[in-house]
Motif scaffolding. Sequence first.
Motif, PDB file in Angstrom:
ATOM      1  N   GLY A 402      12.912  34.882 -10.341  1.00 46.67           N
ATOM      2  CA  GLY A 402      12.808  34.210 -11.632  1.00 46.67           C
ATOM      3  C   GLY A 402      13.136  35.083 -12.816  1.00 46.67           C
ATOM      4  N   THR A 403      14.174  35.897 -12.697  1.00 43.68           N
ATOM      5  CA  THR A 403      14.612  36.736 -13.814  1.00 43.68           C
ATOM      6  C   THR A 403      15.236  35.864 -14.899  1.00 43.68           C
ATOM      7  OG1 THR A 403      15.110  38.492 -12.226  1.00 43.68           O
ATOM      8  CG2 THR A 403      16.026  38.720 -14.450  1.00 43.68           C
ATOM      9  N   GLY A 408      17.138  30.725 -10.832  1.00 38.87           N
ATOM     10  CA  GLY A 408      15.782  30.559 -10.349  1.00 38.87           C
ATOM     11  C   GLY A 408      14.744  30.615 -11.449  1.00 38.87           C
ATOM     12  N   PHE A 409      15.043  31.302 -12.535  1.00 43.85           N
ATOM     13  CA  PHE A 409      14.086  31.397 -13.645  1.00 43.85           C
ATOM     14  C   PHE A 409      13.802  30.026 -14.239  1.00 43.85           C
ATOM     15  CE2 PHE A 409      14.023  31.285 -18.321  1.00 43.85           C
ATOM     16  CZ  PHE A 409      12.750  31.783 -18.555  1.00 43.85           C
ATOM     17  N   TYR A 410      14.856  29.263 -14.498  1.00 39.83           N
ATOM     18  CA  TYR A 410      14.685  27.985 -15.184  1.00 39.83           C
ATOM     19  C   TYR A 410      13.924  26.982 -14.316  1.00 39.83           C
ATOM     20  CZ  TYR A 410      17.872  29.841 -18.637  1.00 39.83           C
ATOM     21  OH  TYR A 410      18.433  30.622 -19.618  1.00 39.83           O
ATOM     22  N   SER A 411      14.208  26.956 -13.036  1.00 39.82           N
ATOM     23  CA  SER A 411      13.520  25.997 -12.174  1.00 39.82           C
ATOM     24  C   SER A 411      12.104  26.459 -11.837  1.00 39.82           C
ATOM     25  CB  SER A 411      14.331  25.771 -10.897  1.00 39.82           C
ATOM     26  OG  SER A 411      14.575  26.983 -10.208  1.00 39.82           O
ATOM     27  N   VAL A 434       0.741  29.214  -7.670  1.00 39.74           N
ATOM     28  CA  VAL A 434       2.142  29.458  -8.041  1.00 39.74           C
ATOM     29  C   VAL A 434       2.258  30.676  -8.944  1.00 39.74           C
ATOM     30  CG1 VAL A 434       2.853  27.064  -7.707  1.00 39.74           C
ATOM     31  CG2 VAL A 434       2.011  27.776  -9.949  1.00 39.74           C
ATOM     32  N   MET A 435       1.216  30.941  -9.755  1.00 42.93           N
ATOM     33  CA  MET A 435       1.269  32.124 -10.617  1.00 42.93           C
ATOM     34  C   MET A 435       1.140  33.399  -9.783  1.00 42.93           C
ATOM     35  SD  MET A 435       1.714  32.721 -13.870  1.00 42.93           S
ATOM     36  CE  MET A 435       1.050  31.369 -14.838  1.00 42.93           C
ATOM     37  N   ALA A 436       0.195  33.418  -8.855  1.00 46.98           N
ATOM     38  CA  ALA A 436       0.032  34.592  -7.998  1.00 46.98           C
ATOM     39  C   ALA A 436       1.259  34.812  -7.128  1.00 46.98           C
ATOM     40  CB  ALA A 436      -1.217  34.429  -7.129  1.00 46.98           C
ATOM     41  N   SER A 437       1.911  33.728  -6.733  1.00 45.00           N
ATOM     42  CA  SER A 437       3.094  33.831  -5.877  1.00 45.00           C
ATOM     43  C   SER A 437       4.252  34.516  -6.584  1.00 45.00           C
ATOM     44  CB  SER A 437       3.519  32.445  -5.400  1.00 45.00           C
ATOM     45  OG  SER A 437       2.529  31.863  -4.583  1.00 45.00           O
ATOM     46  N   VAL A 438       4.245  34.499  -7.909  1.00 46.90           N
ATOM     47  CA  VAL A 438       5.313  35.183  -8.658  1.00 46.90           C
ATOM     48  C   VAL A 438       5.293  36.676  -8.330  1.00 46.90           C
ATOM     49  CG1 VAL A 438       6.154  35.799 -10.951  1.00 46.90           C
ATOM     50  CG2 VAL A 438       5.319  33.479 -10.509  1.00 46.90           C
TER      51      VAL A 438
END
Length: 690
Positions: A402-403, A408-411, A434-438
């Motif tokens: 998600g850079t 991937g960042f936008y989605s 989902v936050m921890a998964s980042v």
Amino acid sequence: MAGQLNPNLLLAIPLAPLAGAMIAGLFGTQFLGNLVGRKTSHTAAIVGVLIAFVLSVQALLGVLDGASFNGVIYNWMTVGTLKLEIGFQIDALSAMMMCVVTFVSLMVHIYTVGYMKDDEGYNRFFSYISLFTFSMLMLVMANNFLQLFFGWEAVGLMSYLLIGFWYTRPTATVASMKAFLVNRVGDFGFLLGIGLLLSYAGSLNYGEVFAQREALSALTLPGTDWMLLTVACICLFIGAMGKSAQFPLHVWLPDSMEGPTPISALIHAATMVTAGIFMVARMSPLFELSDTALSFVLVIGSITALFMGFLGVIQNDIKRVIAYSTLSQLGYMTVALGSSAYSVAVFHLMTHAFFKALLFLGAGSVIIGMHHDQDIRNMGGLRKYMPITWITSLLGSLALIGTPFFSGFYSKDSIIEAVAASHIWGSGFASFAVMASVFVTAFYSFRLYFVVFHGAERFGKAPAHAAPSVATAAHEAPVGHEEEEVEHHVGLAPGQKPHESPFVVWFPLVMLAIPSVIIGYLTIGPVLFGDFFKGVIFVADSHRAMEELGAEFQGPLAMALHAVTSLPLWLAIAGVASAYYCYMINQRVPAWFFSKFRGLYTLLDNKYYMDKFNNVVFAGGARLLGDGLWNIGDKLLIDGLVVNGSAKVVSWFAALSRLLQTGYIYHYAFVMILGVLGFLIYFLPFWPAK
């Protein structure tokens, strides 16, 4: 070009790959005597998918201009009022899926020419992947549940054939059977859901079922107080749990790495595993009427996103790291579905298809360069030997974590924001997951990247690790030697150096890297906040997550710049920094961690013991049931009581009857006299009347 799309051109989209599959599979194999060679087979398959891609793009452009199609192509049969049909529904959702499926499949087809060039099953493989593409196209183009189920089962069958492509390997046959059986569990629920809708709506056509959704929402399942629509939607989602590998039906997907790398990319990027996500998005008019079903979807997706990501941290097989990444990202998509952000889920499906196919094909390129060794502990420093594979893999990894400005960042950030804005039960846990998964995603992605492409060169030496992935990697090789010969050649020999893959292998990497970088920036506005999915995806007025996202969206540039102040970006940076420190600066940290938390490592290494649980409970239960049916049902009841028991009764009765058959006339006369006497007693009025 408003109006209706040409049905003949639409029909050509799935039939073109089917024709290529038939040429390669019938005329290119021993089935009809190897009438055509390898070049003809791969040309037919590639041209077929290319035609499908061009026509899919044309269909998408037509949809953008206002055209559509929803009609019957072939009427199979009519049973009373029920019509069983083959039909297409081409709108924004299906047109986008068609383009993604055919483009990724086209890149995989081209890649396969180089990757499988020496494999004896070359033509058969092209036939299978073209059939896979045909099956997925039939699924996404369907306008009714019958055709949806046909495509659903067809992709399952093709995954079985492709995962077990090297059928002489016991591990491959076991993995293919595992995928097939686990998906049958999900498909049973899927079939029940379709059956419920058919029973109460009286139709298999999407439009006719959706038109009755308000009436269906008022019904309860007979004998219970459960909402009929809730039960039907949960049953449909159980099918999606199997196809899209959601916990606990995820166990087949990591083992699917036994198949060749091209099919790993095709299964994990744009076809089979995305079928469940697509189906739930297509069924949004039904799911929106059941908050209970949405909560079920949300919680299952959250568990998958977080806990499957943890498993990627300890993997040493290059393909299995990416496989667990796929599981985690599918969890993200499912969380978006449960948050009523269907368009965000499909958007992430699209962006993920490009960068995940890129990562898998990049892993295959590394495997070629490493002479079939898949253990990342035997790699290192490949950047200077494989520059194209290195840069494309880096771009894919940046997109995955998600850079900002990458697709991937936008989605991914849109999913995180949608969950935070959701008020569905379970959204609190989902937001944390989902936050921890980042952080977890960034850590295992760049652990893989640093270990493979940077650091000390660990190849060209006696293997330091005899991991199972290394031992079996010989069969991942695109070679045609016998097993015994190949296993001696796994990995680079002393003095050998890796090499960049040929053009036919790295060209698809470059083509997939382009959308992995730019497609999110270019499409987020119209896809999520424009009219792209208008009239296709339905969201109830009470579910306001997308509305809140739209109110905050100020364009892709502003979204990327705003990310600097958001938590997900800093979690991703922390994950990359942690991976760099652990695997580039102080490599004693992972060893210390595993020694101090050996119980946790054992839990992760055993994949939460899900396989053992399934073996003990389900496989063991099936064996116990089988033994019970054999010993009690078959031996005791059928053989002992019914067959042997009836024979013993007849024998006993015959033995008793023999006592009466003496052969003396006066015995028979005596019996006759007794009979006459009994007759007289019963019928003659000896007793006086009252």
